[in-house]
Design a protein around this motif. Structure first.
Motif, mmCIF file in Angstrom:
data_model
loop_
_atom_site.group_PDB
_atom_site.id
_atom_site.type_symbol
_atom_site.label_atom_id
_atom_site.label_comp_id
_atom_site.label_asym_id
_atom_site.label_seq_id
_atom_site.Cartn_x
_atom_site.Cartn_y
_atom_site.Cartn_z
ATOM 1 N N ALA A 189 0.860 -1.285 0.137
ATOM 2 C CA ALA A 189 0.168 0.047 -0.041
ATOM 3 C C ALA A 189 0.974 1.080 0.017
ATOM 4 C CB ALA A 189 -0.904 -0.092 1.215
ATOM 5 N N PRO A 190 0.996 2.137 -1.092
ATOM 6 C CA PRO A 190 1.797 3.229 -1.213
ATOM 7 C C PRO A 190 1.514 4.100 -0.378
ATOM 8 C CG PRO A 190 0.572 3.029 -3.088
ATOM 9 C CD PRO A 190 0.355 1.718 -2.360
ATOM 10 N N LEU A 191 2.154 5.173 -0.063
ATOM 11 C CA LEU A 191 1.886 6.471 0.605
ATOM 12 C C LEU A 191 0.430 7.122 -0.297
ATOM 13 C CD1 LEU A 191 2.536 8.594 2.859
ATOM 14 C CD2 LEU A 191 3.541 9.934 0.898
ATOM 15 N N ALA A 192 -0.450 7.317 0.304
ATOM 16 C CA ALA A 192 -1.689 7.617 -0.441
ATOM 17 C C ALA A 192 -1.571 9.170 -0.912
ATOM 18 C CB ALA A 192 -2.890 7.408 0.331
ATOM 19 N N ILE A 193 -1.792 9.546 -2.214
ATOM 20 C CA ILE A 193 -1.516 10.776 -2.586
ATOM 21 C C ILE A 193 -3.295 11.310 -2.937
ATOM 22 C CG2 ILE A 193 -0.771 12.435 -4.535
ATOM 23 C CD1 ILE A 193 1.321 11.029 -2.684
ATOM 24 N N PRO A 194 -3.397 12.493 -2.470
ATOM 25 C CA PRO A 194 -4.741 12.884 -2.344
ATOM 26 C C PRO A 194 -5.363 13.233 -3.998
ATOM 27 C CG PRO A 194 -3.524 14.444 -0.990
ATOM 28 C CD PRO A 194 -2.639 13.682 -1.893
#
Lengths: 616, 616
Positions: free
Chosen positions: B525-530
């Protein structure tokens, strides 16, 4: 006045910023684009959240580098604008800030810029939004508000108006007078920022050093008066880029910000004076209760774990103990009209050592009303029914300011303590100044707090070299010199290095040498001043040999200015506090700034190694 | 080169300053007057202490506001000077710094100034001392060294010469070429200071932002080459006013200072080149061992308490475990030629998360010799007799730099670990850059350390807005782009606010989208980008819809510059570290600076509340 604040002024997530603005009582916010782009909240969710908090979304900002460009770039820019207008519709924001072009402008032709703004106006019309054009101080071709106003006039489009930002105007030294020539319906938005007066390039100055109104050196009352005279009645907003505010809790920052606009209303009413008829009347309705003139500093409250050492010092300086309070865990010491309340620090709260000061005024209730009108939190004073009521407020660093109506008389609450023994001669006349060491997080807010609540004016700040850092020092005082509060900025690294900057209280004596001698007879050992200091003093001033010998022997320091002389000595630090005794001869008005590095170095040697800030 | 340092560069008491200068290997010191005046040590005791430490006392400074004055002030000034000459005799100091007048000068007449300097020279002759006259950049009438040199020539007195300070000359944009026209015996003293290139008034710039040579933007090699060509062979001293150095332990500051002069010697020899005959030969004898070209980053060592989470991430990104080391409490992970050594942090020392990097060079011993010639402390590497030897040094923040001779081959020490299972496809080519978060105390020293030890050059620094402060970021890289070290300055308040700035390692992949997909298949799960970021991206760049959809789905960020494109994604932070994968298409040379605030905000939401830096 409708109040607004840009989200860039506050730290944290967009939601934390909105909550802080709401809790401080702002009417609306400007959405700073990077805060939106970084937020996991969809535009519709942001709109709903603002609605829920009762905040209007007043401005979307900034849109950059639009006008004065070639045809290809113009096409790209219109495409970019369309996406943002669509986003503004989702947010429910009506006004977009357009900064003057800094990067892509190829021409300064005002007709070209105006014609391109007209195209943007036509596009914005389809979305029901409008453009507030702002001259950045570092704009490529447009760097003054009068130029921007001309371009807007030429564009002549109902959806194209101006944003006026006090920083961009005053930082360039431009006069704000011509604001009055702008029709009010062409002023779409107003941003107010203060700043320290620096000789820095305007871009760096703007990005790092902006301050809330009342915390810097700009004359913002006059600026606002010009604006009010145009009839402008839109939001007055804060857009403050500041390295400290970026790092600290957004909630106290938002209160500080809200206070600055309250203060701004007040100084605007003052600047408008009687001249502006109905508008002045409208503004003066929002003026603050008059500041009560302070007749004396009635007491100072100190909280320290080193009570025993402090008692010894006070006794040596001729203070007498009244013993403990009849119900509270504090004790009273006095000499003439100078009083100290001493106690252990409150372990629950982070209480500063100088925990409170009591000021005598004619009408404590008016003083309190003014302070609370400036969003100063009132201090609940736990007391017996039998205690005399006191009213007070809390400063940003947690210290307390109390107002009482004694005006030179012995306050009735003194009888809540015992009666001192003996009749020592009184050699101390009054409190000369109180020095509050301010953590870097609170410094600017403290300047505004004391300036506005007590109507003090600030003297230029100076920097003093201590063994472990530069200490910035700023004195706030009233016109009569009754209240003098010196704020010392604790260097931001000190919590990491462990360096302690003690606070202090200075008394005025009419014979500091006699006091030093009598204290010595009681066993007092003053802060030891190096012999090198007196050699340097002799090189700087042609002092009489007997005086030089005496001050050297008593560890008294010396300074002079145009009008008079200054003699003063210090106690060694006791924990985080020390005391000073000063004598001002013939109207000397300073604080012995040249002596401060020597004093700081001498104190440093007294600190526990853990408090010195440099690993041993 | 005789090396000296002004006591004002170092924090603490005068004695602590002397000890720090001695331990760092300086030949002498300048006594800064306020340090003497504040010291409890008598002048004779200071002299004895310096003798004991093997330090010469090279300069007494500063004497101010002497020349260009009226007759009464001149009398006072001579009286003042006499006291200081007498003091210099007690200290055993031969040379006094005289700054050009900033306050009391009434005339800029060079004849007048010269005649007054001649009087001072006559007086100094009686004490056997001499005067080094320096043009301050903000002098009232004398603000350039060529003017000062003319006045000294007119004065024509054996005890009146010049002090040249690189800051005062270069900050004004004056060319140092004319130094070569000054006779060497008229140059009494030289002070070298670097500084960042700021648009600040010279006084504030000088008082707060001076840096040791090699830490700022001045061309000091060329400056020194002019000086060497005059035949000057007196002390080369450091006079650095800097807010950070004032606050931090003087011992590492003194080492940093000493390194800067070693580096200065080196760049001076380079600037002299072959042109200066015997002098160049003399200087090049002091040149450093050539920097070894780095062929690859051989491994990165991470120390974290969150080993389990980090292992999961590495596995998802296609790294394979070699298991633990045969004797040490570390483990190895690899993918192709990219290797990670993982372990728990050393509880005894404050070890940074990115605890070490290994660099492949032709000749590790030469690399080590260069580093230790620059006063880098060698790291004792505890190892079995059977382990392959590694040589390394410690950077200012405590991280380690190791040199090995592998040059693309699998290092022999890899066999000290186990053999990984399976044969996953290799999607990662190399380490792209390593990002070291630097505490404010070490930032400038780290710039000099990496620049000098590894012969890196620095790209202009940028500032990135994080939710709790501005982060200053500066990239140091070699010519081939093999070694890229990004130094991020942790805001100075963060220890108080508790804000954490994680460090990171970025890998280069030739297909970041394929890697992101394969990682997702392994549960990554990557860093979630808005979503707001991708909407803004679409407004900024005309991206193909399929690419935009894919990067949005994979949380990949995007940037472009003149030459190419940049695609990159992040892991969530694991404790104080995270990983990044980047793909540089067609020679994109940046780091996605516009994306950094969005990434920082996204990471912020992953931090534990205590690490966020804003009270919840």
């Amino acid at each position: 006045m409708r109040t607004s604040i840009a989200t860039v002024c506050l730290s944290g997530t967009l939601d934390q910023k909105l909550v802080a603005a709401h809790e401080a009582g702002f009417d609306g916010v400007e959405i700073f684009e990077p805060d939106l782009v970084s937020s996991p909240l969809a535009p519709e969710a942001i709109r709903a959240r603002a609605d829920e908090l009762g905040l209007s979304l007043d401005l979307y900002q900034p849109f950059r580098d639009f006008e004065g460009v070639g045809p290809e770039v113009l096409d790209m820019n219109l495409r970019r604008a369309e996406a943002k207008f669509s986003l503004m519709n989702r947010l429910g924001i009506e006004t977009m800030l357009l900064c003057s072009n800094v990067a892509t402008a190829r021409s300064g032709d005002e007709q070209l810029a105006a014609s391109q703004l007209r195209l943007l106006g036509d596009l914005s019309d389809r979305f029901g939004v409008r453009i507030a054009y702002e001259a950045l101080a570092w704009g490529r071709f447009v760097d003054g508000y009068e130029t921007a106003a001309r371009i807007v006039r030429i564009a002549d489009h109902p959806r194209i108006g101006l944003c006026l930002d006090s920083f961009h105007i005053l930082s360039k030294g431009h006069s704000p007078e011509a604001i009055e020539t702008i029709p009010a319906d062409r002023i779409f938005f107003v941003q107010m920022a203060d700043a320290p007066l620096l000789n820095l390039d305007v871009l760096s100055w703007s990005r790092h050093h902006r301050l809330f109104p009342g915390e810097g050196g700009f004359d913002l009352g006059t600026f606002m008066a010009h604006l009010v005279r145009t009839g402008y009645d839109g939001p007055v907003s804060l857009e403050i880029f500041n390295d400290t505010f970026r790092q600290t809790d957004p909630r106290p920052t938002a209160v500080d910000a809200r206070r600055s606009l309250r203060w701004l209303e007040h100084v605007t009413a003052e600047a408008l004076g009687a001249s502006a008829g109905g508008r002045a009347a409208r503004m003066s309705a929002s003026a603050l209760p008059t500041a009560e003139a302070v007749s004396d500093i009635n007491y100072v409250e100190l909280r320290t774990t080193e009570l025993a050492d402090l008692r010894t010092l006070l006794g040596q300086l001729g203070f007498r103990s009244h013993g403990p309070h009849r119900s509270k865990a504090v004790e009273l010491w006095s000499q003439g009209d100078v009083r100290f309340v001493l106690g252990e620090p409150d372990t629950e709260h982070r209480q500063p050592t100088v925990a409170g000061i009591g000021l005598s005024v004619d009408d404590p209730v008016t003083a309190l009303r003014r302070a609370t009108a400036l969003f100063a939190p009132e201090v609940p004073r736990p007391q017996d029914a039998a205690d005399e009521p006191l009213v007070g407020v809390r400063a940003p660093d947690g210290s307390e300011v109390f107002f009482g109506a004694e005006r030179g008389a012995v306050p009735r609450w003194v009888s809540e303590f015992g009666v001192p023994e003996g009749h020592d001669p009184v050699l101390i006349d009054r409190v000369d100044h109180v020095n509050l060491a301010q953590p870097w997080q609170h410094f600017d807010a403290a300047v505004l707090f004391f300036r506005s609540v007590l109507d003090l004016h600030s003297e230029p700040s100076i920097e003093v070299a201590a063994p472990v850092g530069l200490v910035r020092s700023l004195v706030l005082r009233d016109t009569d010199g009754i209240v003098r509060i010196a704020l010392n900025l604790v260097p931001s690294g000190s919590s990491e290095t462990g360096a302690i900057l003690p606070q202090h209280v200075a008394f005025a004596s009419s014979d500091v040498l006699a006091l030093a001698r009598s204290a010595r007879e009681r066993g007092f050992a003053p802060l030891a001043i190096p012999a090198n200091y007196y050699d340097d003093l002799a090189a700087r001033f042609p002092l009489d040999a007997p005086l030089l010998d005496e001050i050297r022997e008593l560890n008294v320091m010396y300074d002079r200015d145009e009008s008079g002389e200054f003699l003063h000595f210090y106690t060694p630090p006791v924990g985080t506090v020390f005391l000073e005794v000063v004598e001002r001869r013939n109207g000397y008005s300073g604080y012995g700034a040249l002596n401060a590095p020597v004093r700081l170095a001498a104190q440093y040697q007294h600190l526990r190694p853990a408090d010195q800030g440099v690993p041993a």
